[in-house]
Every structure is written in C-alpha cells, then in structure tokens.
Design an enzyme around this catalytic site. Structure first.
Site, PDB file in Angstrom:
ATOM      1  N   GLY A 136       0.830  -1.199   0.000  1.00 54.82           N
ATOM      2  CA  GLY A 136       0.000   0.000   0.000  1.00 54.82           C
ATOM      3  C   GLY A 136       0.859   1.241   0.000  1.00 54.82           C
ATOM      4  O   GLY A 136       2.098   1.177  -0.057  1.00 54.82           O
ATOM      5  N   PHE A 160       1.459   3.232   2.403  1.00 57.93           N
ATOM      6  CA  PHE A 160       2.231   3.410   3.623  1.00 57.93           C
ATOM      7  C   PHE A 160       3.257   2.307   3.841  1.00 57.93           C
ATOM      8  O   PHE A 160       4.066   2.390   4.752  1.00 57.93           O
ATOM      9  CB  PHE A 160       1.299   3.470   4.839  1.00 57.93           C
ATOM     10  CG  PHE A 160       0.639   4.810   5.004  1.00 57.93           C
ATOM     11  CD1 PHE A 160       0.755   5.799   4.034  1.00 57.93           C
ATOM     12  CD2 PHE A 160      -0.113   5.096   6.136  1.00 57.93           C
ATOM     13  CE1 PHE A 160       0.145   7.029   4.186  1.00 57.93           C
ATOM     14  CE2 PHE A 160      -0.733   6.327   6.296  1.00 57.93           C
ATOM     15  CZ  PHE A 160      -0.605   7.294   5.314  1.00 57.93           C
ATOM     16  N   VAL A 200       3.028  -5.596   3.688  1.00 56.45           N
ATOM     17  CA  VAL A 200       2.676  -6.559   4.723  1.00 56.45           C
ATOM     18  C   VAL A 200       3.161  -7.936   4.284  1.00 56.45           C
ATOM     19  O   VAL A 200       2.912  -8.366   3.148  1.00 56.45           O
ATOM     20  CB  VAL A 200       1.156  -6.601   4.976  1.00 56.45           C
ATOM     21  CG1 VAL A 200       0.825  -7.602   6.078  1.00 56.45           C
ATOM     22  CG2 VAL A 200       0.639  -5.214   5.366  1.00 56.45           C
ATOM     23  N   ASP A 233     -10.595   5.610   9.817  1.00 53.86           N
ATOM     24  CA  ASP A 233     -10.377   5.006   8.491  1.00 53.86           C
ATOM     25  C   ASP A 233     -11.027   3.631   8.394  1.00 53.86           C
ATOM     26  O   ASP A 233     -10.402   2.655   7.985  1.00 53.86           O
ATOM     27  CB  ASP A 233      -8.879   4.896   8.201  1.00 53.86           C
ATOM     28  CG  ASP A 233      -8.596   4.666   6.713  1.00 53.86           C
ATOM     29  OD1 ASP A 233      -9.478   4.971   5.892  1.00 53.86           O
ATOM     30  OD2 ASP A 233      -7.496   4.184   6.395  1.00 53.86           O
TER      31      ASP A 233
END
Length: 678
Positions: free
Chosen positions: A363, A365, A368, A493
C-alpha cells in the site's frame, strides 16, 4: 426502545414501566433528571438497560434486581446518593456492569459475587468505602477488566484475586488499601495491565509476579513498598510501562529488558536506589568495606570472577573480529516506541528475508508480509511502513499508541513491534500482528481478481448470516473504542480492507494509523484535530463534515460504518462508477428503500432469498431482516452528524435483528445449520 443521545430533558415518565415486553432500553446520553422509577422492575424481559450519562438522583431502586434477564446494565455518569443495591446479586445473567462516576456511597455488596457471568465490572470514581469483598474477586468469568479505582476502599487486598485467571485489566488505584500485595496475583496470568498506585501497600513485590508473562503495564507508584527491584522484570518481554516511583525500594536497578529504556520505567522518589542506566540519574552502587578498609572475602571473589569474565569476553570479541567480517547489529528498539521489543534479525528470519513469496500486500504506507516467529512458531502478519513517506512514520506511532491501550476480541491484536535499524543502518520499523487466515472483508465482498478462476471466486462469497455477524463484530469493536476505553478512540479510516477475518470468520478491526485519542476526561463527541492535515480516511468512507475541516468525532466513525454496512449488503463500493453528481451510495440505497430493496441487494443475497435450499419461512425472515439492516446503514450514513445513530444503539439493533431471525419456531436447528454452511 432507543432514545439515547438526543439531549432529552425532564423526568422519566412512570408510564415507561408499563412496557413489559421491552428487551432493550437505551436512554443514555440525555439530560433526564429525577429518580429512577421503582416500577422499572416490572420490565422483566429487559436484556439491555442503558441509563448512563444523565442526571438521575436519589437511590438506585432495589427493584432493578428483579430484571433477571438483564445482561448489560449501564448507570454511569449520574448523581445518585445511595448505595449499590444488594439485589443486583440476583442479576445472574449480567455480563457488563457500568456504574462509574455515579456518586455512589457505602460498601460494595458481596452479593455482586453471585453474578458469575460478568465479563467486566466498572465502579470507578465513586465514594465507595469499606473493604473489597472477597466474593467479588471470586468471579472467574471476569475477562475484560475490573475497575475499582478512585474510591475510598480500605483494608487488605483479598487473596481470592487469584481466581481471576482470565482477567485482562485490573485497576484498584487511588484507594486506601493496605497490607502486603497478595502473592496470589501471580495466578492472574492473563493480566495485561495492573494498576495499584496511590494506596498504602507495603512489603516486597511478590515473586509470583514472574508468572505474569503477558503483562504490558504495571504501576506500583506512590505506595510504601520496600526491598529490591526484582530481576525477573527484565525477563517479562511484553512489559512496556513500569512505574515504581515514590516507594522505598533500595539496591541495584537492573539494566536489561524494560530497564534499558528510561521512558518506559520510572524509579524517581526512591532515595536508596543506585545504578541503572545513566538516564535514571542515580548514584553509583558502592561495595561495602570492612572496618580496616579492606574488601570482604565475598567481594574479592566477586571482583575476581568479574575480571575473569571480562577478560574472556574481550578475547572472544577479538577472535570473532579476526575470523569474521564486521557486521552491524541492528538496534531492536528506540525511545519512540518503548512498548514492544522485536529485533530486525528476528523479523528477517520470520519472513524469509522479506521474500516476495511471503508478501501479502503493498500500500501507500508500506508492505505486509506473512511470517513465522521462531519463539512459538506462530503465524503472524508483519507490517513494514515505507519510511520514505513521512506519513508512514506517523502512522506507525499512532498504531503503537492506540494498540498498546486497547484490548477487545474484535480488534486485530498487535503482538510486538520493532523500531530500530537494519543491517545497513537504515531506519527500520515494523508491526507484528496475529495472522488472519481469511484475509480482509474487502476480498470477500469483491473477490474478482485477474487470474483467479470462477470456482474460487464463488467459494469466497458471504451469506446473509455471515455478513450480519461480521457487521455486529465491527460495531462491537467501534462501541468499545468509543465507549469502553479509558480514553475513547476514533478510528478515522473504517473500510472493508481494514476489517480482517479469522478462521471462524469473526471480524477484527485493524489499521489504526489514522486513529486519534479523545482528550482524557471529556464527554464531548468530538475534539479539535487540525484540518490542515487534510481529510482523514478514505474517499467514499470519510464523513462529509471532515471535508469542510470539521473536528474528528465518533459520529465520523459511525458514518464510515454506515457506508460499510450498505456496501456489505449491496455489493457496491461507494466509489462505484454509477455514483456521480448528487448520487452516492447512501442516496442510492435510500431511494430504493423499502419497496425496491431487492433491486439494490447483492445478487448473492438475492439468490439466497430466492434459492430452493431454504424454506419459505427462512426466506421471509431474511427478507425482513435485510430491510432492517439497510435501515440501520442508511441512518448511520446520514449527511448530518446529529441525524446519525449512536454506535451502542447500532449494536443493540443489529443484535435484535439477529435474534429475531432465529426466533421463528418453525425453523429447526437443522435448517439453521444448512444456511450457515451454504
């Protein structure tokens, strides 16, 4: 009946006691005053009674103890003048009891010990006196928290506390308790936070505390404790905050484990302590000498052994430098996140060098990865923020700050974290979560992915009951964040990709990178969060008032939840290409409600309702419940915050819809099983 959060004033009409068929009554967050009618005891079918945050006065009626079907009772934030009724011991089905900040007097009734199904008990900040009844500490079902803080309780702390082996948080701070800390506290092996500060406890810290392997926060400050600081604190790897200040501890302060970080430990106000890391600013420890000025034999042996050990270490280090390349060891932690301790090396090994085969997603940010921890072979998800993005570092700090303070079955659990450097001395941060084998809700609602065959796509569909259960899981998580935390949290969010599903398809809310705490001790529904940071959240799910620079609020989360709920049952994203100009998911669903609901439902649900595998009774029940669920979603996603439902009301309504679905006597257990497995 739900009339909460409406600023209603006046006294509660006595006619309300005639609604004997009511199962849910939420009157909380209004301005209702006067006494609670004793006739409330007539509502024998009540399962949830929320009357908190009003202006009720007088005594709490003993008749409430006649509501033996009651499971949740909230009377907090009122101005009562009497005691806790002993009749509450008759509420044997009770699981949640909130009576904090209610001006209650007298002692805690031992009869509360009969409530053997309690999961949480909150009596904080009253004027309660007397000893803590051993019966109340003998409720093995208590798992979430027990808060008896900020009262005037006296006497010793009963040894029966050892019964609470599943309790997560215990707070008995700011009382007048005395005597020694019972060693049976070491049996409370599930404790994650223990607050005992500002009492009159004396003696040593029990050695049984070594068994509290999951402890993250321990506050023993402002007591009269003595003795040495136990070395076993260094071995409690999850211990994040340790406050031992203002006691009479003496001797050497350890320097390993949690003691390596001065921001995580407080030892001020203990004049006889010495040693420790430099940041503690303590005196050096000096060995005692004999009257002749010579060291004792024992000290000589210690010094000799230490010298030999140092020499061995030096020689070993020189040998390793000679035969191996110099390698930079990454730092495992830093002051910005003293809560968790995990090394870069451990995560590198767990993820097989952060290999692409373990990459779960990427993503804006960060990334994962799936991994396996060496310590217990536990499957985990490792979130590595992209530190080139300045917002990623802020997101990391926000998640650490929130997740160290929250605990709920419907929140993704943060296991540990790393904040230090990699082998190239680059800053490195990572969050390690429990791995959710069924991925995100996003993947189940919109499973079409290039390269995936049709058979696999159809296998990842959710039936009505599964969607309803997940919706309830999410609302329970939000209700906890907004109302159940010591300091309320706004997620900011909420969306399908931030809801993860475990092996039982239970929903867990995650990704707290944008989350914000409320200021402590405020009852406002919003707080000022500078709008210069831009709109918080994700387009389509963000409350419209955020776009105008309004304050972050719990009602903003409710809006996001409403959009999410509509998406779950319509199968349409809020950013679908059909939505343009004034048409959005909310207005689209509202225009078709209730006469044309079938036209806007997810085709998978339409097929379930019309399918041949279910009886007419089941189909009819599902159809009615779909309408009720969509009504909740439309109410939550209203444009004006004042028109949205409160999250507690949402949870109660969805629970009622679920119960109504299975209430039909004509639908046997066999058919329920067929539908759940379809």
């Amino acid at each position: 009946m739900a009339i909460n959060s409406n600023n209603f004033g006046g006294m509660l009409p006595s006619a309300i006691t005639n609604f004997t068929s009511l199962r849910i009554m939420t009157l909380d967050y209004n301005r209702i005053f006067g006494s609670i009618p004793a006739g409330l005891g007539n509502l024998v079918n009540l399962e949830m009674l929320y009357m908190g945050n009003n202006q009720f006065t007088g005594d709490i009626p003993e008749e409430i103890g006649e509501l033996q079907q009651l499971k949740e009772l909230d009377l907090h934030g009122n101005k009562f003048s009497g005691n806790i009724p002993s009749s509450f011991g008759n509420l044997t089905l009770l699981i949640h009891l909130y009576m904090y900040q209610s001006s209650l007097k007298g002692s805690i009734p031992p009869e509360l010990g009969k409530c053997q199904n309690l999961l949480l008990l909150n009596l904080r900040q009253n004027n309660l006196t007397g000893a803590i009844p051993k019966e109340v500490l003998s409720i093995p079902s208590l798992t979430i928290y027990m808060d008896l803080s900020r009262n005037n309780l006296i006497g010793s702390f009963p040894t029966e506390v050892g019964t609470l082996t599943n309790l997560g948080i215990l707070d008995i701070s700011h009382n007048m308790l005395s005597g020694e800390i019972p060693g049976t506290l070491g049996s409370c092996v599930s404790l994650e936070a223990l607050y005992m500060q500002n009492n009159f406890f004396q003696g040593n810290i029990p050695s049984s505390f070594i068994s509290l392997r999951g402890l993250q926060v321990l506050n023993l400050s402002h007591d009269n404790l003595t003795g040495n600081i136990p070395d076993f604190f260094m071995d409690l790897r999850t211990l994040a905050i340790l406050n031992l200040s203002f006691n009479t501890f003496e001797g050497l302060v350890p320097t390993d484990g949690v003691f390596r970080n001065a921001s995580a430990v407080s030892v001020v106000g203990n004049s006889k302590l010495c040693g420790g890391i430099a940041e503690f600013q303590l005196l050096e420890c000096n060995f005692k000498v004999t009257k002749k000025g010579r060291l004792t034999l024992a000290m000589k042996l210690v010094i000799a052994a230490s010298a030999l050990l140092c020499a061995a270490l030096v020689l070993t280090s020189l040998f390793l430098l000679f035969v191996k390349r110099k390698k930079v060891e990454p730092t495992p932690t830093s002051p910005e996140n003293s809560v968790f301790q995990m090394s870069y090396r451990s995560l590198l090994k767990a993820t097989d060098g952060f290999s692409l085969t373990n990459l779960l997603g990427v993503g804006g940010f960060g990334s994962v990865y799936k991994g396996i921890l060496d310590s217990d072979e536990k499957l985990v998800a490792v979130k590595v923020p992209n530190l080139l993005n300045p917002r990623a570092s802020k997101s990391f700090k926000a998640e650490c700050e929130v997740l160290r303070n929250v605990r709920h079955r419907n929140l993704v659990k943060l296991l540990t974290a790393c904040s230090g450097s990699d082998y190239q001395r680059n800053d490195f941060k990572a969050l390690v979560y429990e791995f959710m084998v069924n991925g995100s809700l996003e993947e189940w609602l919109h499973p079409i992915t290039p390269g995936i065959d049709k058979a696999r796509e159809s296998s990842r569909s959710l039936n009505f009951v599964q969607r309803l259960n997940i919706a309830i899981d999410i609302s329970c998580a939000l209700e906890y964040l907004h109302r159940g935390c010591r300091t309320p949290v706004v997620h900011c969010d909420l969306k399908p990709s931030n809801v993860l599903l475990d092996d039982e398809m239970t929903g867990h809310v995650g990704d707290f990178g944008l989350a914000r705490f409320f200021p402590e001790a405020t009852n406002n529904l919003s707080f000022n969060q500078s709008s210069t940071n831009g709109v918080r959240g994700t387009i389509g799910y963000t409350a419209p008032e955020y776009g105008m620079g309004n304050e972050v609020s719990t009602s903003g989360d409710v809006f996001s939840y409403g959009i999410l709920l509509l998406e779950m049952f319509s199968g349409k994203r809020p950013t679908d290409e059909i939505f343009e100009d004034s048409l959005n998911l909310h207005t689209y669903m509202k225009a078709a409600f209730p006469g044309k609901v079938e036209e806007i439902l997810d085709p998978i649900l339409v097929q379930e309702i019309k399918g041949e595998t279910s009886s007419y009774m089941w189909k009819s029940q599902v159809q009615d419940c779909v309408v009720s669920v969509l009504e909740v979603g439309i109410a939550c996603s209203a444009e004006l915050p004042s028109e949205r439902m409160d999250i507690s009301e949402v949870t109660a309504e969805l629970q009622a819809i679920k119960e109504e679905l299975f209430r039909s006597e004509d639908m046997g257990a066999h058919e329920v099983q067929v539908v759940l497995q379809s």
